[in-house]
Design an enzyme around this catalytic site. Structure first.
Site, PDB file in Angstrom:
ATOM      1  N   ASP A 165       0.869  -1.244   0.040  1.00 37.61           N
ATOM      2  CA  ASP A 165       0.080  -0.038  -0.064  1.00 37.61           C
ATOM      3  C   ASP A 165       0.804   1.195  -0.014  1.00 37.61           C
ATOM      4  O   ASP A 165       2.069   1.123   0.261  1.00 37.61           O
ATOM      5  CB  ASP A 165      -0.965  -0.014   1.223  1.00 37.61           C
ATOM      6  CG  ASP A 165       0.176  -0.236   2.754  1.00 37.61           C
ATOM      7  OD1 ASP A 165       0.961  -0.864   2.775  1.00 37.61           O
ATOM      8  OD2 ASP A 165      -0.405   0.775   3.356  1.00 37.61           O
ATOM      9  N   ASP A 166       0.019   2.174  -0.335  1.00 33.70           N
ATOM     10  CA  ASP A 166       0.849   3.759  -0.271  1.00 33.70           C
ATOM     11  C   ASP A 166       2.147   3.867  -1.013  1.00 33.70           C
ATOM     12  O   ASP A 166       3.145   4.024  -0.814  1.00 33.70           O
ATOM     13  CB  ASP A 166       1.182   4.125   1.284  1.00 33.70           C
ATOM     14  CG  ASP A 166      -0.134   4.322   1.978  1.00 33.70           C
ATOM     15  OD1 ASP A 166      -1.083   4.042   1.354  1.00 33.70           O
ATOM     16  OD2 ASP A 166      -0.161   4.037   3.283  1.00 33.70           O
TER      17      ASP A 166
END
Length: 895
Positions: free
Chosen positions: A306-307
């Site tokens: 993620d991110d």
């Protein structure tokens, strides 16, 4: 030597084997109306309110069991050691003076507690309770009656959970003799995995706080802790590097504590910032890192992706091998994860299923990326998902089904509540809310991302545990109240203080209403309720911080909440002062009201002065009950203005979220250096507005947006509108591409409300430095002495008592300050307001009517009110008589 798989991992493996990738079969509620083996359950209302999570089936017996001075624990040969420790400690806390273990019950009227084994099965049957056979993993049976207690789990974790339920059933007594109501309980979880993912950005939890959290999870039947703190560089930026020995030793202590509490410790490594998905060397680095964690006891692993950006490769080899775009990124990630699954997880018997967080983790829309993961990712890998939105206000059964369908894998929710790394000025203290009943059945599990403040997170996490274990019985408000009672240690005074404080942090994306109990008390008072009742509520809030600091058992909660506790105390003082201002205003006690009114600005400054200091040293002003306490104080001041016959400062509002402490009120504070700053980009229809507090003529309207370090943060396209009733709006002006907007209404235009409305969505947030509406009817102030720097003569007649005319010097002989309304006015009295404690020079108060000046009287203290007599007043004059003191005047008012 490989450790055997934990009950949590076993439960998950069973869930992955049976969870369909489409909707659950059978009529709604089937899985909750009957136990898994078909036994009917009693209505959940029969459950004792002190039991949390709420058991599936609680049946009351007519008898009672007495806690004898000596109690024998009869343990089965494989009884869980942790469960036995919990049972024995609970018996001691209930007043038992001697707790011993034996192979059989001693008889003679002594209480016996059977934990697992044939003895427990037999005792359960004799007490009319079914054993744990037919229950899913972690289920248990417990019975109390006929001079004995019996508990047995489907597995070791189930026995441990039975012991935790018994702990809640038993009283806390200093001596034996307490009686426990006869009870039969049969219980099991709604979803296999229930726990917490430490996945926030910001100030890290301490090692001691993590150990304390693991104790909390075990006590509340949460069986999963995902170690994924963004502050641990060895998880992200330095993911290839081995841990230093001291850090690894701390992790081992966490792993050991988790095992003791029947919590599965999951280690989450996030290589996405620099990994080359096709690289054998990076795969080797990743699995080598996992091996070091395996060697200290970790058995479940995750690879969050993620991110990160998946449009830019970290190595040319990935572009050559996989191509470009979302589908290529999904294929690359699946390739790496499949190798981890095959070459590490499958090669380590006893390892739990691999978990991953996709780069597209917050929606259910089909995409090339999701399609590639669904088709290519090993079916044994568990996918984490935040719901529809990074912070999902609601989460439904249908959304979970869609997530399973679009990702093609079982779903573990990463629920971003009560995480506050995006609103570090707030504590999010409300309950888990907005999650549909039946959702846990659709999931492999539920994990909650907590706050930067670990102990303060416990209020919300308690409610998460309640929901995840038994969603059909879950009531958010009831669970929240039970969490408060538990954290207060059963002390009524502490519980009242904690509830008052927690109410001030109730609002979030999941709980839109801020401070619902305080707001209800204010609404009751506003509707005509007695002031003493509201004063008691505000007194409780004012005193709550001192009570909690003195009495709350969890000292970590007090440390976590320190600046918010300070702010709550200060806001309590400010709000009680505002309440007394309202009472004095209603009673017509002008001098008392003005005295109280002048205290409020400093009280507000104090209440707004407390800060949270983040890990980078940034000072973030904290908020408590924002929109409730500040509005109440503002309304009290507005009511005083109205009683004086002036309109006062407009009230600013918006339907946009607020970034940190940059509140809408900053649009009207007269300071260009301060500003309202939204916490999100405006949508089409988003508004910022002013309530002028009364319908009045409109002068020029000015909207000053943007600021030097974010010049694009303004409404890029919108309209200025005005209304008298907030329902029917008329356009004043349209604007496009302008950060500074000014419009002049047609002569004679009157309105109470003015707003700026976005007419298209945009990506930039919104800054409003000042939003002003000039009045068509303006009084003039002339004469002297001249105003000091930073002040102005007009402040003595601008309709705002918060502004002050301060002279630059003492008056000279014959000097006077003259106030002239825009047109002659008939008034009952002349009121002059001056700062409290500032005697100022003596002065005659004179009025001019029919061109003739006459004396009404003299200034007297901070509040002077003199009868005006007859005739329309053309002007008011303060003729100074003392040349030794410097004048200060807040307002001259014709009323």
């Amino acid at each position: 030597m490989h450790r055997t798989r934990t009950a949590a991992a076993t439960a998950l493996a069973m869930a992955l084997a049976v969870l369909p990738l489409t909707g659950m079969s059978g009529p709604p509620g089937t899985g909750h109306d009957r136990a898994p083996d078909g036994a009917r359950t009693r209505p959940l209302a029969a459950a004792a309110p002190s039991l949390s999570p709420t058991p599936r089936s609680v049946q009351r017996r007519s008898d009672r069991v007495t806690l004898t001075p000596s109690v024998t624990v009869v343990a089965g040969p494989k009884a869980d050691a942790g469960a036995l420790s919990v049972v024995e400690a609970a018996l001691a806390d209930a007043g038992a003076q001697h707790v011993v273990r034996a192979g059989r019950a001693p008889g003679g009227g002594q209480l016996a507690v059977y934990v697992d084994g044939a003895g427990a099965d037999r005792a359960l049957a004799e007490l009319g309770a079914r054993g744990p056979g037919g229950l899913p993993a972690e289920g248990y049976a417990l019975a109390v009656g006929e001079g004995r207690i019996a508990l047995s789990g489907k597995d070791a974790t189930g026995t441990y959970y039975a012991a935790q339920t018994l702990r809640q059933l038993l009283p806390h007594r200093a001596r034996p003799g307490a009686q426990v109501a006869g009870t039969r309980i049969r219980d099991w979880p709604a979803t296999p995995l229930r726990g917490v993912i430490e996945g926030f950005y910001g100030t890290p939890w301490s090692h001691e706080a993590r150990l304390d959290q693991l104790d909390f999870y075990g006590a509340h039947k949460m069986n999963l802790y995902v170690y994924s703190p963004k502050d641990d560089a060895y998880l992200r930026e330095k993911w290839r590097d081995p841990y230093p020995a001291e850090r690894l030793a701390q992790l081992k202590e966490l792993v050991d504590r988790a095992r003791q509490r029947h919590v599965e410790f999951t280690y989450a490594l996030s290589p996405g910032l620099s990994v080359c998905y096709s690289s054998d060397a990076d795969l080797k680095a990743l699995t080598a890192k996992f091996q070091t964690l395996w060697d200290i006891g970790v058995r479940t692993f995750a690879v969050p992706l993620d991110d990160i950006s998946y449009t830019d490769w970290n190595c040319a080899a990935d572009k050559d091998r996989f191509g470009t775009g979302g589908g290529a990124a999904g294929a690359a990630q699946a390739y790496l994860l499949n190798r981890v699954q095959r070459e590490f997880i499958a090669a380590h018997p006893g390892a739990g299923p691999l978990q991953m967080v996709p780069t597209e983790y917050s929606d259910v829309q089909p995409s090339p990326y999701k399609k590639a993961l669904a088709a290519q990712l090993d079916p044994k890998v568990l996918v984490e998902w935040t719901g529809v939105g990074v912070i999902a206000p609601t989460m439904t059964v249908r959304q979970a089904q869609q997530a399973r369908e679009v990702f093609g894998h079982p779903i573990l929710t990463w629920d971003n509540y009560p995480v506050n790394d995006y609103v570090t000025n707030r504590l999010l203290l409300g309950p888990f809310h907005g999650r549909e009943k039946g959702l846990p059945e659709q999931l492999a599990g539920i994990t909650a991302n907590p706050m930067i403040q670990p102990a303060a997170s416990k209020l919300a996490l308690y409610t998460v545990a309640d929901y995840a274990w038994n969603d059909t019985a879950y009531d958010a408000r009831a669970s929240w109240g039970a969490a408060i009672e538990e954290l207060a240690g059963g002390d009524a005074r502490t519980a009242r203080a904690l509830r008052a404080f927690a109410d001030t942090g109730y609002a979030s994306a999941l709980n839109p209403q801020q401070a619902p109990e305080l707001a209800a008390a204010i609404a009751e008072f506003t509707a005509g309720g007695p002031a003493r009742r509201l004063d008691a509520v505000l007194q409780t809030l004012e005193d709550a911080p001192a009570v909690l600091r003195d009495r709350l058992p969890d000292r970590g909660f007090v440390r976590d909440s320190a600046p918010w506790l300070d702010a709550a105390h200060a806001w309590g003082i400010a709000a009680r002062t505002a309440l007394r201002l309202i009472e004095a205003t209603r009673a017509g006690d002008g001098a008392r009201a003005w005295q109280l009114r002048q205290r409020i600005p400093e009280l507000m400054r104090t209440a707004q002065s407390f800060v949270y200091v983040d890990m980078r040293g940034k000072k973030v002003p904290v908020l408590v009950a924002d929109g409730v306490l500040d509005t109440f104080v503002d309304d009290a001041v507005a009511a005083h203005d109205q009683a004086l016959g002036i309109t006062g400062r407009p009230r600013a509002s918006t339907d946009l979220s607020v970034y940190q402490d940059n509140a809408p009120s900053r649009m009207t504070d007269g300071e260009d250096a301060t500003y309202f700053w939204s916490g999100a980009a405006p949508r089409a229809g988003s508004v910022v507005g002013l309530d002028l507090r009364a319908e009045r003529p409109l002068g020029p309207v000015t909207l000053a947006m943007g600021k030097s370090d974010s010049p694009e943060d303004y409404l890029h396209q919108g309209v200025l509108e005005y209304s008298s009733d907030r329902t029917h709006w008329r356009q004043l002006a349209a604007f496009d591409g302008k950060a500074e907007v000014r419009a002049v209404p047609p002569a004679g235009t009157k309105a109470r409300y003015v707003r700026a409305r976005a007419t298209r969505a945009q990506d930039n947030w919104l800054v409003v430095r000042e939003f002003t509406v000039s009045g068509a009817e303006q009084a003039t102030v002339a004469g002297g002495p001249p105003a000091a720097g930073g002040s102005a003569l007009r402040s003595a007649g601008d309709g705002d008592p918060a502004t002050v005319y301060r002279a630059a010097r003492a008056p000279q002989p014959g000097e006077a300050l003259e106030f002239t309304p825009s047109a002659p006015r008939t008034a009952r009295s002349v009121v002059v307001l001056r700062p409290r404690g500032a005697p100022g020079p003596a002065a005659r108060i004179e009025v001019r009517t029919g061109g003739v000046w006459r004396t009404l009287g003299t200034l007297s203290g901070a509040y002077t009110r003199l009868a005006a007599g007859g005739g329309a007043i053309e002007a008011v004059r303060l003729a100074w008589r003392d040349p030794s003191a410097v004048p200060e005047v807040n307002e001259v008012i014709l009323h």
